[in-house]
Design an enzyme around this catalytic site. Structure first.
Site, PDB file in Angstrom:
ATOM      1  N   ARG A  98       0.826  -1.203   0.000  1.00  0.00           N
ATOM      2  CA  ARG A  98       0.000   0.000   0.000  1.00  0.00           C
ATOM      3  C   ARG A  98       0.870   1.266   0.000  1.00  0.00           C
ATOM      4  O   ARG A  98       0.441   2.312   0.461  1.00  0.00           O
ATOM      5  CB  ARG A  98      -0.933   0.015   1.207  1.00  0.00           C
ATOM      6  CG  ARG A  98      -0.215  -0.074   2.556  1.00  0.00           C
ATOM      7  CD  ARG A  98      -1.183   0.138   3.692  1.00  0.00           C
ATOM      8  NE  ARG A  98      -0.522   0.077   4.989  1.00  0.00           N
ATOM      9  CZ  ARG A  98      -1.057   0.540   6.100  1.00  0.00           C
ATOM     10  NH1 ARG A  98      -2.238   1.101   6.078  1.00  0.00           N
ATOM     11  NH2 ARG A  98      -0.412   0.438   7.240  1.00  0.00           N
ATOM     12  N   ARG A 181       5.689   9.851   3.401  1.00  0.00           N
ATOM     13  CA  ARG A 181       6.844   9.475   4.218  1.00  0.00           C
ATOM     14  C   ARG A 181       8.136   9.849   3.498  1.00  0.00           C
ATOM     15  O   ARG A 181       8.268   9.650   2.290  1.00  0.00           O
ATOM     16  CB  ARG A 181       6.820   7.976   4.517  1.00  0.00           C
ATOM     17  CG  ARG A 181       7.965   7.508   5.393  1.00  0.00           C
ATOM     18  CD  ARG A 181       7.663   6.168   6.030  1.00  0.00           C
ATOM     19  NE  ARG A 181       7.629   5.084   5.074  1.00  0.00           N
ATOM     20  CZ  ARG A 181       7.222   3.837   5.378  1.00  0.00           C
ATOM     21  NH1 ARG A 181       6.800   3.569   6.600  1.00  0.00           N
ATOM     22  NH2 ARG A 181       7.218   2.894   4.463  1.00  0.00           N
ATOM     23  N   ASP A 270      11.817  -7.076   6.968  1.00  0.00           N
ATOM     24  CA  ASP A 270      11.360  -6.107   5.974  1.00  0.00           C
ATOM     25  C   ASP A 270      11.129  -4.735   6.597  1.00  0.00           C
ATOM     26  O   ASP A 270      10.894  -3.757   5.871  1.00  0.00           O
ATOM     27  CB  ASP A 270      10.082  -6.586   5.287  1.00  0.00           C
ATOM     28  CG  ASP A 270       8.994  -6.963   6.273  1.00  0.00           C
ATOM     29  OD1 ASP A 270       9.189  -7.976   6.983  1.00  0.00           O
ATOM     30  OD2 ASP A 270       7.962  -6.264   6.358  1.00  0.00           O
TER      31      ASP A 270
END
Length: 503
Positions: A98, A181, A270
């Site tokens: 996403r 971000r 991850d």
């Protein structure tokens, strides 16, 4: 430095698409996803200025369109990154389900920053998910990442939160949102694992797998982005230096987390960035009462990522990185043979062997400063250990305990320890006032208290942003004297606090 591919400076955008130049297997294009009514809710003006973005050059509606993925800013794209990961110990192939990288922004000083949208709709890696995000978790990441930045802890940062006008189903029906971000880089331990796991039997392949040479391309890209000073070093010494740097930066980062009671909550491979930044603020939280077994994440039922387990998990994750890097260390131009593999294993074992001592060094350094010392010795280390044990036994608030040492009003349970502390300062030739000065820059007065975070997020979902803005203002000055309400821990009889991933 990789130059921007677009010369446009509309609103200060100077985006390049360097990651898109890597082999196709490392990324995929994300489809555009239409939202009902994007609106800019929060914008980080100081960060925008650092990035060279000029908010006043475009209307809020334009920023909302850019930062929700409805339009690409000049030079921008919609690229989702592929990676793998050990999630709670189990390996799986993953990718940005996403999130999408719209490009790398060149700041006024020539620095390069990934700009990523989180919650902008499903990607080719969505794995049957909807690719969306809800307002609460996106505001939570904004709040806590900016708090970490103010604390001086390496972190991804938040540029904006845009509401989408859509409703998203999670625990219930919640308003949708997209977070922007910003990071020095989004290459992860899991990205290197992905490259290693997808290598074809030979470099001559049309199966869609990655070649051995592709892993080297990825490694060189990461070094060029994140540690350019070693790009001139010949391989394999260059890659050994890079791994050594990553081990050192992760040891230091986790020690910094521990110093403020931060619990990441989902330390999968991850979610470990090779940039040395804290990434992924899903189920994270800060500890009130000191307890090394503290867990907040609703999915961490076994305590794998508890506060006290974070240093060991960091070492475990680094071992997974080293495993993925063995082929690169063994050979730079062909598939390595058995003797080369054995030599590479010996090399990575030696590199990994430094991690425990590095972590202990950084832990002792940061906690020594929290006690007013500027160096470390065995007596100071014992003082640290004794204090943490007393805090645990007496269920003392971590942040307030350290902050109280400087004003001479600690909990009564620490009276004997205080005497030992003052004697140790004297034996080190440190005046109390000098120790207090050191401590004032090492012990935050305010952290994102869990109950306050939840209160402001609930208010924001109702449409009231005042509590969020007030808490954010306090967190941006963590070493200043805060309003009293921001220092109070949750009541001892409060129910156990839980956090969720938001997916």
């Amino acid at each position: 430095m990789i130059p921007p591919t677009s010369s446009s400076t509309l609103a200060g955008w100077r985006l390049s698409q360097s990651y898109a130049k890597l082999p196709d297997g490392f990324h995929a294009e994300a489809e555009e996803y239409g939202f009902a009514e994007p609106k800019l809710l929060v914008f980080n003006h100081s960060l925008a200025e650092e990035l060279g973005l000029r908010f006043e050059d475009a209307p809020k509606e334009q920023w909302a369109a850019w930062l929700s993925g409805q339009e690409s800013p000049p030079g921008g794209g919609r690229l989702s990154m592929a990676y793998a990961g050990h999630q709670f110990g189990g390996f799986t192939m993953l990718g940005d389900g996403r999130a999408m990288l719209i490009g790398e922004q060149t700041d006024p000083d020539g620095g390069l920053w990934d700009i990523q949208l989180k919650g902008g709709g499903p990607t080719p890696f969505a794995r049957r998910g909807d690719g969306l995000a809800t307002l609460g978790p996106m505001l939570r990441e904004y709040l806590i990442s900016e708090s970490m930045h103010a604390l001086g802890i390496p972190t991804t940062r938040s540029l904006a939160v845009v509401t989408t006008g859509d409703q998203v189903f999670r625990q219930g029906i919640e308003p949708g949102a997209v977070l922007t971000r910003v990071a020095r880089g989004h290459v992860r331990v899991g990205t290197m694992q992905y490259a290693a796991a997808r290598q074809a039997p030979s470099d001559e392949t049309d199966t869609g797998d990655l070649a051995h040479a592709d892993q080297i391309v990825l490694m060189d890209y990461a070094i060029d982005r994140l540690q350019r000073e070693i790009t001139h070093v010949d391989a394999p010494e260059k890659y050994e230096a890079w791994i050594r740097h990553i081990i050192d930066s992760q040891a230091k980062l986790i020690a910094q987390w521990m110093s403020v009671g931060f619990i990441h909550g989902v330390m999968n491979t991850d979610n470990m960035s090779l940039s040395g930044e804290t990434i992924d603020y899903g189920p994270c939280a800060f500890m009130d009462r000191y307890d090394s077994e503290t867990v907040f994440s609703s999915i961490d039922t076994g305590g794998r990522y508890a506060y006290g387990q974070q240093p060991a998990v960091g070492g475990w994750n680094l071992t997974r990185l080293a495993e993925a890097m063995i082929p690169v260390l063994a050979s730079t131009d062909h598939r390595p043979d058995e003797p080369e593999i054995e030599q590479a294993i010996e090399t990575v074992n030696k590199l990994l062997g430094a991690y425990p001592d590095l972590y202990n060094k950084y832990f002792q350094q940061v906690f020594s400063r929290k006690l007013g010392f500027i160096r470390v010795d065995d007596d100071i280390t014992k003082l640290i250990d004794d204090l943490l044990e007393l805090m645990s036994d007496n269920e003392l608030d971590m942040t307030n305990t350290f902050a109280s040492l400087a004003n001479g009003a600690p909990d009564a349970a620490l009276s004997d320890w205080m005497s030992s502390w003052k004697k140790q300062l004297a034996s080190n030739g440190i005046k109390i006032e000098d120790a207090i000065e050191t401590m004032s820059h090492a012990n935050p007065r305010v952290i994102p208290r869990n109950h306050l975070v939840e209160e402001c997020l609930a208010a924001a979902v109702r449409g009231d942003m005042d509590p969020f803005n007030e808490l954010l203002s306090q967190l941006q000055a963590p070493y200043d004297a805060p309003l009293e309400k921001y220092t109070a821990p949750s009541p001892k009889d409060a129910p156990p606090y839980q956090t969720f991933c938001g997916t």
